[in-house]
Motif scaffolding. Structure first.
Motif, PDB file in Angstrom:
ATOM      1  N   GLY A  63       0.833  -1.195   0.000  1.00 51.76           N
ATOM      2  CA  GLY A  63       0.000   0.000   0.000  1.00 51.76           C
ATOM      3  C   GLY A  63       0.863   1.239   0.000  1.00 51.76           C
ATOM      4  O   GLY A  63       2.093   1.147  -0.153  1.00 51.76           O
ATOM      5  N   ARG A  88       0.649  -3.126   4.322  1.00 50.48           N
ATOM      6  CA  ARG A  88      -0.601  -2.874   5.053  1.00 50.48           C
ATOM      7  C   ARG A  88      -1.122  -4.164   5.704  1.00 50.48           C
ATOM      8  O   ARG A  88      -1.315  -5.171   5.013  1.00 50.48           O
ATOM      9  N   ALA A 126       1.480  -0.391   8.068  1.00 47.58           N
ATOM     10  CA  ALA A 126       0.327   0.505   8.247  1.00 47.58           C
ATOM     11  C   ALA A 126      -0.918  -0.318   8.551  1.00 47.58           C
ATOM     12  O   ALA A 126      -1.036  -1.471   8.098  1.00 47.58           O
ATOM     13  N   ASP A 128      -5.413   0.094   9.299  1.00 43.31           N
ATOM     14  CA  ASP A 128      -6.634   0.873   9.494  1.00 43.31           C
ATOM     15  C   ASP A 128      -7.392   0.165  10.604  1.00 43.31           C
ATOM     16  O   ASP A 128      -7.991  -0.889  10.356  1.00 43.31           O
ATOM     17  N   ARG A 152      -6.215   5.476  11.399  1.00 47.42           N
ATOM     18  CA  ARG A 152      -5.140   5.067  10.474  1.00 47.42           C
ATOM     19  C   ARG A 152      -3.813   5.262  11.194  1.00 47.42           C
ATOM     20  O   ARG A 152      -3.497   6.378  11.621  1.00 47.42           O
ATOM     21  N   PHE A 154       0.545   3.931  11.699  1.00 47.61           N
ATOM     22  CA  PHE A 154       1.697   3.333  11.031  1.00 47.61           C
ATOM     23  C   PHE A 154       2.841   3.148  12.019  1.00 47.61           C
ATOM     24  O   PHE A 154       2.883   3.786  13.079  1.00 47.61           O
TER      25      PHE A 154
END
Ligand code: COA
Length: 164
Positions: A63, A88, A126, A128, A152, A154
């Motif tokens: 991503g 991701r 990362a 979500d 979100r 990271f």
């Protein structure tokens, strides 16, 4: 408790998997195989050595994150590209019977190791988070929110490398 973490395969028993979040259970049972086949995401599972019952899983895919979304103190040290590449973790879930045994943390560590070994440029892991409770788990694990209170988050791989 020792766990084996490996790529999802047909021998793994996913039928009884239950993490308390039905869409995450359904994903493992109905969608993960399709995503793997189409190379949309890879799926890694954890099981105890003597059992094929799935205790937890996560998905990993490529991503990116817009540089302008990254907090200034981190962005300052990055090249001025519009986006930076990330690995991701699309989904992460631990069966309720195995929650609280540090398996979620072990799965994140495994994902970070895979991202670091990847033979392509990856700046961070990362995620979500699906809600604030999940975001709290990721923050506890060292992830940084892109914006204050954002779901979100990271984790720069340099941070992981410095822990090794
Ligand atoms: C969230 C989830 C992945 C955590 O996995 P787990 O195996 O139960 O968590 P671990 O035992 O590895 O916890 C590791 C550390 O995080 C802490 N932690 C766990 N959940 C937390 C939360 N919601 N908020 C803050 N800290 C949390 C633990 O106390 C532990 O702390 P320690 O290292 O100081 O001892 C798991 O509970 C789960 O699958 N929940 C349902 C699905 C879900 O919410 N997935 C999130 C993806 S969006």
């Amino acid at each position: 408790m020792p766990f084996i973490i490996e790529a999802l395969a047909s021998r793994h028993d996913r039928k009884g998997f239950s993490c308390g979040v039905p869409p995450l259970d359904r994903y493992l049972k109905e969608q993960a195989g399709q995503d793997i086949k189409r190379r949309a995401a890879l799926c890694y599972i954890a099981h105890e050595p003597e059992s094929d019952r799935i205790a937890g899983y996560y998905t990993l895919s490529a991503g990116d994150v817009a540089l302008q979304d990254i907090p200034d103190d981190v962005a300052r040290r990055l090249p001025r590209y519009p986006v930076v590449p990330v690995a991701r973790v699309g989904r992460l879930a631990i069966d309720t019977e195995f929650q609280g045994k540090r398996l979620g943390a072990a799965m994140l560590w495994d994902a970070a190791q895979k991202a670091m070994r990847a033979e392509l440029g990856v700046f961070a892991l990362a995620v979500d988070a699906k809600d604030e409770q999940a975001a709290a788990f990721y923050r506890h694990s060292g992830f940084i929110a892109l914006q204050p209170n954002s779901l979100r988050l990271f984790l720069p791989l340099q941070t992981i490398a410095s822990l090794r």
